[in-house]
Write an enzyme that holds these catalytic residues in place. Structure first.
Site, PDB file in Angstrom:
ATOM      1  N   ASP A 146      -7.533  19.531 -13.362  1.00 10.47           N
ATOM      2  CA  ASP A 146      -7.896  18.204 -13.857  1.00 10.47           C
ATOM      3  C   ASP A 146      -7.546  18.198 -15.349  1.00 10.47           C
ATOM      4  O   ASP A 146      -8.194  18.842 -16.164  1.00 10.47           O
ATOM      5  CB  ASP A 146      -9.393  17.949 -13.626  1.00 10.47           C
ATOM      6  CG  ASP A 146      -9.844  16.563 -14.104  1.00 10.47           C
ATOM      7  OD1 ASP A 146      -9.195  15.995 -14.998  1.00 10.47           O
ATOM      8  OD2 ASP A 146     -10.870  16.070 -13.598  1.00 10.47           O
TER       9      ASP A 146
ATOM     10  N   TYR B  75     -16.389  18.115 -13.923  1.00  8.09           N
ATOM     11  CA  TYR B  75     -16.830  16.715 -14.032  1.00  8.09           C
ATOM     12  C   TYR B  75     -17.902  16.411 -12.969  1.00  8.09           C
ATOM     13  O   TYR B  75     -17.739  16.763 -11.802  1.00  8.09           O
ATOM     14  CB  TYR B  75     -15.612  15.796 -13.850  1.00  8.09           C
ATOM     15  CG  TYR B  75     -15.949  14.338 -13.892  1.00  8.09           C
ATOM     16  CD1 TYR B  75     -16.314  13.724 -15.079  1.00  8.09           C
ATOM     17  CD2 TYR B  75     -15.927  13.570 -12.735  1.00  8.09           C
ATOM     18  CE1 TYR B  75     -16.638  12.377 -15.115  1.00  8.09           C
ATOM     19  CE2 TYR B  75     -16.244  12.213 -12.768  1.00  8.09           C
ATOM     20  CZ  TYR B  75     -16.604  11.631 -13.963  1.00  8.09           C
ATOM     21  OH  TYR B  75     -16.924  10.305 -13.993  1.00  8.09           O
TER      22      TYR B  75
ATOM     23  N   LYS C   6      -9.104   7.375 -18.978  1.00  9.17           N
ATOM     24  CA  LYS C   6      -9.450   7.943 -20.277  1.00  9.17           C
ATOM     25  C   LYS C   6      -8.241   7.863 -21.236  1.00  9.17           C
ATOM     26  O   LYS C   6      -7.807   6.783 -21.544  1.00  9.17           O
ATOM     27  CB  LYS C   6      -9.954   9.374 -20.073  1.00  9.17           C
ATOM     28  CG  LYS C   6     -10.927   9.528 -18.870  1.00  9.17           C
ATOM     29  CD  LYS C   6     -12.230   8.772 -19.052  1.00  9.17           C
ATOM     30  CE  LYS C   6     -13.081   8.689 -17.777  1.00  9.17           C
ATOM     31  NZ  LYS C   6     -13.378   9.945 -17.121  1.00  9.17           N
TER      32      LYS C   6
ATOM     33  N   ARG D 141       0.853  -1.202   0.000  1.00 15.09           N
ATOM     34  CA  ARG D 141       0.000   0.000   0.000  1.00 15.09           C
ATOM     35  C   ARG D 141       0.884   1.246   0.000  1.00 15.09           C
ATOM     36  O   ARG D 141       0.643   2.207  -0.704  1.00 15.09           O
ATOM     37  CB  ARG D 141      -0.949   0.007   1.211  1.00 15.09           C
ATOM     38  CG  ARG D 141      -1.656   1.343   1.379  1.00 15.09           C
ATOM     39  CD  ARG D 141      -2.906   1.348   2.257  1.00 15.09           C
ATOM     40  NE  ARG D 141      -2.896   0.413   3.350  1.00 15.09           N
ATOM     41  CZ  ARG D 141      -2.204   0.541   4.498  1.00 15.09           C
ATOM     42  NH1 ARG D 141      -1.447   1.608   4.693  1.00 15.09           N
ATOM     43  NH2 ARG D 141      -2.255  -0.388   5.419  1.00 15.09           N
TER      44      ARG D 141
HETATM   45  C1  LIG Z   1     -13.832  10.324 -15.797  1.00 17.23           C
HETATM   46  C2  LIG Z   1     -13.376  11.589 -15.211  1.00 17.23           C
HETATM   47  C3  LIG Z   1     -13.096  11.696 -13.844  1.00 17.23           C
HETATM   48  C4  LIG Z   1     -13.311  10.541 -12.880  1.00 17.23           C
HETATM   49  O1  LIG Z   1     -12.404   9.504 -13.112  1.00 17.23           O
HETATM   50  P1  LIG Z   1     -12.706   7.936 -12.841  1.00 17.23           P
HETATM   51  O2  LIG Z   1     -11.481   7.280 -13.357  1.00 17.23           O
HETATM   52  O3  LIG Z   1     -13.954   7.591 -13.591  1.00 17.23           O
HETATM   53  O4  LIG Z   1     -12.906   7.773 -11.378  1.00 17.23           O
HETATM   54  C5  LIG Z   1     -12.627  12.913 -13.370  1.00 17.23           C
HETATM   55  N1  LIG Z   1     -12.462  13.974 -14.187  1.00 17.23           N
HETATM   56  C6  LIG Z   1     -12.745  13.908 -15.499  1.00 17.23           C
HETATM   57  C7  LIG Z   1     -12.551  15.124 -16.353  1.00 17.23           C
HETATM   58  C8  LIG Z   1     -13.212  12.734 -16.060  1.00 17.23           C
HETATM   59  O5  LIG Z   1     -13.498  12.680 -17.363  1.00 17.23           O
END
Ligand SMILES: *Cc1c(COP(=O)(O)O)cnc(C)c1O
Length: 386
Positions: A175, A103, A200, A51
């Site tokens: 982000d 998001y 993504k 961890r």
């Molecule tokens: C999908 C997404 C998230 C969340 O991420 P997960 O991997 O689904 O937990 C956060 N910010 C953006 C811009 C996203 O597209």
């Protein structure tokens, strides 16, 4: 960046720990272990418990650190785990200024979970520097932005926001999921923390869920390492390996993604059934110039509005190649309906106010052949006529 290369196309393959230090295997192995033997008590050891640290995860953390040009990287079990770890840096009474179409999951975390511990937020149109200035009060501790935003692709000036934040002693958190370090590196523009849903584009193959964070200094690194180990939402070794594998092709994938996206965005602007196209790579986009300044190109996410002679349900049902699904950034093209899917957690009133309308379609342009994508999109629009 290393002295042997200068470019991100090389860094995605060779940055971080590009060979296993023990055997020189060209891929860092999957260290599928929970613990590590120790020679004796009270001796300095590198690996203790998985961890706290795992060599495969560490290779990934080093890689994303290098790509974002930061001080230290961290890998989490999902994008939301990464975001909640970062938001755990704040305490009761602290407030965050947040991009207004952030998001949906980030909004939900702040609105429904962190509100229980008294961490507050205010949604602000962060494309407007004056609006941010007005929102800064003594309880505000950070500005949290997405650029481009999801799904309306609004562009916020990272350099200007970071400078404003510094002036007021606030952290800037970006982000960077939609752009990735190949297209945009927020830490080099003055931000303090950059984070990703690596599910993504970084993963890129719609086969894993992961989150990454990079911070720009030792103090934040120490705090976040403590949180990562204390809360424990770490990424496992196999997913870390898959993510390193995905990142190796980030540059070639994104070149194709973004070529396709620009062509599709231009096609959509010429389609009579489409009343508006949101794509920061178009000169007509209000954020075009700022985006040009801070990013390599407009990325590969497009949103558009169908006119009232077309039915969105029919549109989604008519697609044959492009898949209706949550998520984005994979090699395959995906569309979604933000109002009922990704942004369903946002109340309808707020959704309409910020422009996430019923007839808004979000398109994650994949790396398929452009002509094939164009044909599927056009037939689906044609067949959605009421
Ligand atoms: C999908 C997404 C998230 C969340 O991420 P997960 O991997 O689904 O937990 C956060 N910010 C953006 C811009 C996203 O597209």
């Amino acid at each position: 960046m290393s002295h042997v290369y200068k470019n991100l196309e090389t860094a995605v393959i060779h940055a971080g720990i590009s060979k296993d230090p023990f055997t020189k295997s060209v891929n860092v192995p999957i260290y599928q272990t929970s613990t590590f033997g120790q020679d004796n008590i009270r001796v300095q050891i590198e690996w203790e418990y998985a961890r706290t640290g795992n060599p495969t995860r560490f290779a990934l953390e080093e890689l994303i650190k290098d790509l974002e040009q930061g001080y230290k990287g961290f890998a989490f079990a999902s994008g939301m785990a990464a975001i909640s770890a970062v938001l755990t840096l704040f305490k009761t009474g602290d407030k965050l200024v947040l991009s207004s179409n952030v998001y949906g999951g980030t909004y939900r975390l702040l609105d429904k979970v962190l509100s229980h511990v008294g961490i507050k937020y205010e949604l602000v149109d962060t494309t407007d520097l004056e609006a941010i200035k007005k929102a800064i009060t003594p309880e505000v501790k950070a500005i949290y932005i997405e650029t481009p935003t999801n799904p309306l692709l609004d562009i916020t000036d990272i350099k200007a926001v970071s400078a404003l934040a510094k002036e007021h002693g606030l952290l800037t958190i970006v982000d960077n999921t939609f752009m990735t370090p190949y297209l945009q590196r927020p830490l080099t523009l003055g931000a303090d923390i950059v984070l990703h849903s690596a599910t993504k584009y970084l993963g890129g193959h719609s086969d894993l869920v992961a989150g990454l964070v990079v911070v720009n200094n030792a103090d934040l690194a120490q705090k976040l390492a403590f949180i990562q180990n204390s809360v424990g939402a770490v990424l496992g070794p196999f997913d870390s390996f898959l993510l390193i594998r995905g990142i190796k092709t980030l540059a070639v994938r994104l070149d194709r993604h973004t070529d396709n996206a620009l062509k599709i965005a231009l096609d959509l602007t010429l389609n009579k059934a489409v009343t508006k196209v949101y794509y920061p790579g178009l000169k007509s986009h209000p954020g075009f110039e700022i985006n040009q300044k801070q990013a390599k190109n407009g990325g590969a996410m497009i949103s558009f509005l169908l006119d009232d002679k077309h039915d969105v349900r029919k549109f989604y049902a008519s697609l044959k190649l492009i898949t209706l699904a949550e998520s984005l950034g994979g090699v395959e093209s995906l569309v979604c309906h933000p109002a009922s899917m990704t942004h369903a957690a946002i109340p309808e009133e707020i959704r309409n106010h910020i422009g996430i309308k019923e007839n808004l379609i979000r398109f994650s342009v994949g790396i398929e052949n452009y002509e094939d994508l164009k044909a599927d999109l056009e037939q689906a629009i044609e067949n959605s006529r009421i």
